[in-house]
Scaffold this active site. Structure first.
Site, PDB file in Angstrom:
ATOM      1  N   ARG A  47     108.024 -77.091 -33.438  1.00 48.95           N
ATOM      2  CA  ARG A  47     109.343 -77.000 -32.794  1.00 48.95           C
ATOM      3  C   ARG A  47     110.111 -78.322 -32.879  1.00 48.95           C
ATOM      4  O   ARG A  47     110.787 -78.714 -31.933  1.00 48.95           O
ATOM      5  CB  ARG A  47     109.202 -76.587 -31.322  1.00 48.95           C
ATOM      6  CG  ARG A  47     108.696 -75.187 -31.131  1.00 48.95           C
ATOM      7  CD  ARG A  47     109.807 -74.176 -31.340  1.00 48.95           C
ATOM      8  NE  ARG A  47     109.267 -72.841 -31.471  1.00 48.95           N
ATOM      9  CZ  ARG A  47     109.124 -71.984 -30.477  1.00 48.95           C
ATOM     10  NH1 ARG A  47     109.510 -72.317 -29.283  1.00 48.95           N
ATOM     11  NH2 ARG A  47     108.626 -70.792 -30.702  1.00 48.95           N
ATOM     12  N   ARG A  51     115.853 -76.919 -29.113  1.00 46.34           N
ATOM     13  CA  ARG A  51     116.802 -77.164 -28.021  1.00 46.34           C
ATOM     14  C   ARG A  51     116.826 -78.579 -27.474  1.00 46.34           C
ATOM     15  O   ARG A  51     117.766 -78.962 -26.795  1.00 46.34           O
ATOM     16  CB  ARG A  51     116.521 -76.181 -26.870  1.00 46.34           C
ATOM     17  CG  ARG A  51     117.111 -74.827 -27.137  1.00 46.34           C
ATOM     18  CD  ARG A  51     116.673 -73.831 -26.102  1.00 46.34           C
ATOM     19  NE  ARG A  51     115.235 -73.642 -26.173  1.00 46.34           N
ATOM     20  CZ  ARG A  51     114.535 -72.840 -25.382  1.00 46.34           C
ATOM     21  NH1 ARG A  51     115.150 -72.191 -24.418  1.00 46.34           N
ATOM     22  NH2 ARG A  51     113.238 -72.712 -25.518  1.00 46.34           N
ATOM     23  N   ARG A  60     123.953 -74.115 -31.813  1.00 48.30           N
ATOM     24  CA  ARG A  60     123.691 -72.904 -31.027  1.00 48.30           C
ATOM     25  C   ARG A  60     124.839 -72.553 -30.079  1.00 48.30           C
ATOM     26  O   ARG A  60     124.959 -71.410 -29.641  1.00 48.30           O
ATOM     27  CB  ARG A  60     122.366 -73.059 -30.282  1.00 48.30           C
ATOM     28  CG  ARG A  60     121.149 -72.935 -31.193  1.00 48.30           C
ATOM     29  CD  ARG A  60     120.777 -71.483 -31.507  1.00 48.30           C
ATOM     30  NE  ARG A  60     120.119 -70.897 -30.340  1.00 48.30           N
ATOM     31  CZ  ARG A  60     120.700 -70.142 -29.435  1.00 48.30           C
ATOM     32  NH1 ARG A  60     121.974 -69.847 -29.560  1.00 48.30           N
ATOM     33  NH2 ARG A  60     120.039 -69.672 -28.410  1.00 48.30           N
ATOM     34  N   ASP A  96     111.740 -67.554 -37.350  1.00 50.86           N
ATOM     35  CA  ASP A  96     110.903 -67.168 -36.221  1.00 50.86           C
ATOM     36  C   ASP A  96     109.840 -66.180 -36.671  1.00 50.86           C
ATOM     37  O   ASP A  96     110.070 -65.390 -37.586  1.00 50.86           O
ATOM     38  CB  ASP A  96     111.724 -66.551 -35.088  1.00 50.86           C
ATOM     39  CG  ASP A  96     110.928 -66.563 -33.789  1.00 50.86           C
ATOM     40  OD1 ASP A  96     110.921 -67.602 -33.107  1.00 50.86           O
ATOM     41  OD2 ASP A  96     110.275 -65.549 -33.491  1.00 50.86           O
ATOM     42  N   TYR A 172     103.189 -58.962 -29.480  1.00 46.60           N
ATOM     43  CA  TYR A 172     104.612 -58.733 -29.179  1.00 46.60           C
ATOM     44  C   TYR A 172     104.943 -57.249 -29.292  1.00 46.60           C
ATOM     45  O   TYR A 172     105.728 -56.707 -28.506  1.00 46.60           O
ATOM     46  CB  TYR A 172     105.510 -59.563 -30.105  1.00 46.60           C
ATOM     47  CG  TYR A 172     105.601 -61.005 -29.664  1.00 46.60           C
ATOM     48  CD1 TYR A 172     106.542 -61.409 -28.719  1.00 46.60           C
ATOM     49  CD2 TYR A 172     104.714 -61.944 -30.151  1.00 46.60           C
ATOM     50  CE1 TYR A 172     106.607 -62.722 -28.296  1.00 46.60           C
ATOM     51  CE2 TYR A 172     104.766 -63.265 -29.728  1.00 46.60           C
ATOM     52  CZ  TYR A 172     105.713 -63.652 -28.796  1.00 46.60           C
ATOM     53  OH  TYR A 172     105.769 -64.956 -28.366  1.00 46.60           O
TER      54      TYR A 172
HETATM   55  O1  1CP Z   1     110.967 -76.357 -35.632  1.00 46.54           O
HETATM   56  C1  1CP Z   1     110.186 -75.385 -35.752  1.00 46.54           C
HETATM   57  O2  1CP Z   1     109.033 -75.399 -35.284  1.00 46.54           O
HETATM   58  C2  1CP Z   1     110.606 -74.210 -36.603  1.00 46.54           C
HETATM   59  C3  1CP Z   1     111.086 -73.051 -35.936  1.00 46.54           C
HETATM   60  C4  1CP Z   1     110.237 -72.090 -35.126  1.00 46.54           C
HETATM   61  C5  1CP Z   1     108.887 -71.723 -35.192  1.00 46.54           C
HETATM   62  C6  1CP Z   1     107.796 -72.348 -36.049  1.00 46.54           C
HETATM   63  C7  1CP Z   1     110.825 -71.257 -34.145  1.00 46.54           C
HETATM   64  C8  1CP Z   1     112.215 -71.328 -33.746  1.00 46.54           C
HETATM   65  N1  1CP Z   1     109.877 -70.364 -33.708  1.00 46.54           N
HETATM   66  C9  1CP Z   1     108.679 -70.644 -34.306  1.00 46.54           C
HETATM   67  C10 1CP Z   1     107.400 -69.945 -34.156  1.00 46.54           C
HETATM   68  C11 1CP Z   1     107.210 -69.040 -33.013  1.00 46.54           C
HETATM   69  N2  1CP Z   1     108.118 -68.172 -32.450  1.00 46.54           N
HETATM   70  C12 1CP Z   1     105.981 -68.864 -32.351  1.00 46.54           C
HETATM   71  C13 1CP Z   1     104.710 -69.569 -32.731  1.00 46.54           C
HETATM   72  C14 1CP Z   1     104.618 -70.910 -32.138  1.00 46.54           C
HETATM   73  C15 1CP Z   1     104.446 -70.945 -30.640  1.00 46.54           C
HETATM   74  O3  1CP Z   1     103.367 -70.597 -30.170  1.00 46.54           O
HETATM   75  O4  1CP Z   1     105.417 -71.329 -29.968  1.00 46.54           O
HETATM   76  C16 1CP Z   1     106.144 -67.921 -31.348  1.00 46.54           C
HETATM   77  C17 1CP Z   1     105.095 -67.428 -30.372  1.00 46.54           C
HETATM   78  C18 1CP Z   1     107.492 -67.476 -31.415  1.00 46.54           C
HETATM   79  C19 1CP Z   1     108.137 -66.464 -30.582  1.00 46.54           C
HETATM   80  C20 1CP Z   1     109.284 -67.074 -29.886  1.00 46.54           C
HETATM   81  N3  1CP Z   1     110.540 -67.162 -30.407  1.00 46.54           N
HETATM   82  C21 1CP Z   1     109.261 -67.785 -28.682  1.00 46.54           C
HETATM   83  C22 1CP Z   1     108.014 -68.063 -27.884  1.00 46.54           C
HETATM   84  C23 1CP Z   1     107.973 -67.816 -26.442  1.00 46.54           C
HETATM   85  C24 1CP Z   1     107.639 -66.435 -25.923  1.00 46.54           C
HETATM   86  O5  1CP Z   1     107.650 -66.305 -24.690  1.00 46.54           O
HETATM   87  O6  1CP Z   1     107.337 -65.492 -26.649  1.00 46.54           O
HETATM   88  C25 1CP Z   1     110.573 -68.251 -28.450  1.00 46.54           C
HETATM   89  C26 1CP Z   1     111.073 -69.036 -27.270  1.00 46.54           C
HETATM   90  C27 1CP Z   1     111.364 -67.843 -29.553  1.00 46.54           C
HETATM   91  C28 1CP Z   1     112.769 -68.201 -29.833  1.00 46.54           C
HETATM   92  C29 1CP Z   1     112.844 -69.433 -30.645  1.00 46.54           C
HETATM   93  N4  1CP Z   1     112.263 -69.576 -31.897  1.00 46.54           N
HETATM   94  C30 1CP Z   1     112.566 -70.811 -32.404  1.00 46.54           C
HETATM   95  C31 1CP Z   1     113.386 -71.488 -31.439  1.00 46.54           C
HETATM   96  C32 1CP Z   1     113.958 -72.861 -31.605  1.00 46.54           C
HETATM   97  C33 1CP Z   1     113.540 -70.615 -30.349  1.00 46.54           C
HETATM   98  C34 1CP Z   1     114.377 -70.883 -29.114  1.00 46.54           C
HETATM   99  C35 1CP Z   1     115.698 -70.238 -29.346  1.00 46.54           C
HETATM  100  C36 1CP Z   1     116.844 -70.993 -28.767  1.00 46.54           C
HETATM  101  O7  1CP Z   1     117.055 -70.844 -27.565  1.00 46.54           O
HETATM  102  O8  1CP Z   1     117.570 -71.685 -29.495  1.00 46.54           O
END
Ligand code: 1CP
Length: 366
Positions: A47, A51, A60, A96, A172
């Site tokens: 990540r 944010r 965003r 994602d 999911y």
């Molecule tokens: O910078 C990076 O790491 C690249 C982008 C990236 C990656 C690798 C994003 C962007 N998501 C992911 C992987 C991801 N997405 C995982 C595996 C890693 C982990 O365990 O966190 C998972 C479980 C997700 C599912 C997901 N998408 C979540 C997780 C929380 C949950 O409760 O399920 C969330 C918050 C998202 C949205 C998301 N994906 C990425 C971002 C930056 C965001 C936040 C969106 C925003 O508000 O801008």
């Protein structure tokens, strides 16, 4: 090595002398993932785009999360932001893990409360309604974003492609959202193992073609996120999580890119982790890195594992914790990372302190 020129002198002179020019051209993280002795420990952060960065929030403010993922110029821009700001050793494509199940028909939406699945799986009929993924048709913007990013990355900084592991995607689909305990998924595996096999097989196929397309577009390393697998008892983990992750890694073998498998630490899983069949393993902060290394085996590259909350403290503490992780990781087969993603409330200046501390600390000992 025959036929390849040797490096005669190198400034600074900390490269091992036997290293060939060919090998020196390979990105640092690729060499570390192969288990070579390296001149310093490579660092990138899960990540790292997100944010906590004002430049990400500015994008965003104008575009939704899905729109950012699906617009190659925006996804490439966001991917490059932490590279410009901190000079980390790898980029990870902005995307994602849930885009794949959305492409299969699960109707995923993202809000401030996190992701939600509009059509969760309840019955065998639901499983059979899921579509097969054709990356060029269903996820063309990911490959385009990768090509755009690779064209702008500084030399020596490779791009990491990624996907969710089959079991984590299944959670999911079962839970409808992220859920640490994954009780619906656990019950499903035990109650309907045959249907679980069918679903995990579909997911493994979809993830494999998605990752192959990412490598063909220019990704040089691949990471598979099994974020929720740590909630499974070891038997279920081996039977359903490791088995289908292994199937994905086997489907990538012909590409010869290094692969990383991420699980949050769960002690018993570490004993069998290599059954997932990746080249390297990324572990959470709950386990001690030296211990994880001794359990996994000395020759297995390992990634991690600073607690992301350390970045919410102060520079001296960050430097101390970095020294501790670097000492545990050593100079061979360690990629510095957090145990999980950068927290949104992190001050970007603390990330800078961290990246510099990794460089200094590892250059000192390597
Ligand atoms: O910078 C990076 O790491 C690249 C982008 C990236 C990656 C690798 C994003 C962007 N998501 C992911 C992987 C991801 N997405 C995982 C595996 C890693 C982990 O365990 O966190 C998972 C479980 C997700 C599912 C997901 N998408 C979540 C997780 C929380 C949950 O409760 O399920 C969330 C918050 C998202 C949205 C998301 N994906 C990425 C971002 C930056 C965001 C936040 C969106 C925003 O508000 O801008």
């Amino acid at each position: 090595m025959d036929g390849q020129a040797k490096v005669i002198s190198f400034e600074p002179t900390c490269l091992p002398m036997e290293m060939t020019i060919e090998a020196a051209r390979e990105p640092l993280i690729v060499r570390a993932l192969r288990g070579d002795v390296v001149e310093r420990t490579p660092v990138w952060l899960m990540r790292q785009a997100g944010r906590y960065l004002p430049e990400y929030r500015a994008i965003r403010a104008e575009h939704s999360f899905m729109e950012t993922c699906r617009t190659p110029e925006l996804a490439a821009e966001v991917t490059l932001q932490p590279i410009r700001r901190f000079g980390v050793d790898a980029a990870i494509i902005f995307s994602d893990i849930l885009l794949v199940i959305d492409a299969m028909g699960a109707e995923v939406t993202f809000s401030d409360r996190g992701p939600a699945v509009g059509r969760p799986i309840r019955t065998a009929g639901d499983v059979r309604k899921l579509g097969r993924v054709e990356p060029e048709r269903d996820l063309p913007y990911v490959a385009e974003a990768i090509r755009a990013t690779v064209a702008s990355l500084p030399e020596g900084v490779p791009l990491i492609g990624f996907a969710g592991a089959p079991f984590t995607l299944l959670t999911y689909l079962m839970e409808g959202k992220g859920e640490r305990a994954v009780s619906a998924a656990r019950a499903f595996l035990m109650r309907e193992p045959d249907l679980a096999d069918e679903l995990l097989g579909l997911l493994a196929d979809a993830v494999t073609v998605h990752l192959v397309a990412q490598v063909e577009a220019g990704a040089r390393v691949v990471q598979l996120f099994d974020s929720w697998a740590g909630s499974l008892q070891p038997g279920l983990w081996e039977r359903f999580a490791a088995r289908y992750s292994r199937r994905v890694f086997e489907g990538l073998r012909h590409l010869s890119v290094p692969t990383i498998y991420f699980v949050r630490c769960a002690a018993d899983h570490l004993l069998h982790l290599t059954e997932a069949g990746a080249d390297a393993y990324s572990v959470g902060w709950l386990c001690d890195l030296s211990w994880a290394r001794s359990v996994l085996g000395e020759g297995i590259p390992i990634q991690g594992n600073l607690d992301p909350a350390v970045l919410l403290t102060r520079p001296e503490l960050i430097r101390d914790e970095v020294d501790r992780v670097i000492a545990a990781g050593g100079c061979r087969g360690h990629i510095f990372n957090l145990g999980h993603g950068v927290l949104p409330q992190t001050d970007p200046e603390m990330v800078r302190v961290l990246v510099e501390a990794v460089r200094e600390s590892s250059s000192r000992i390597c």
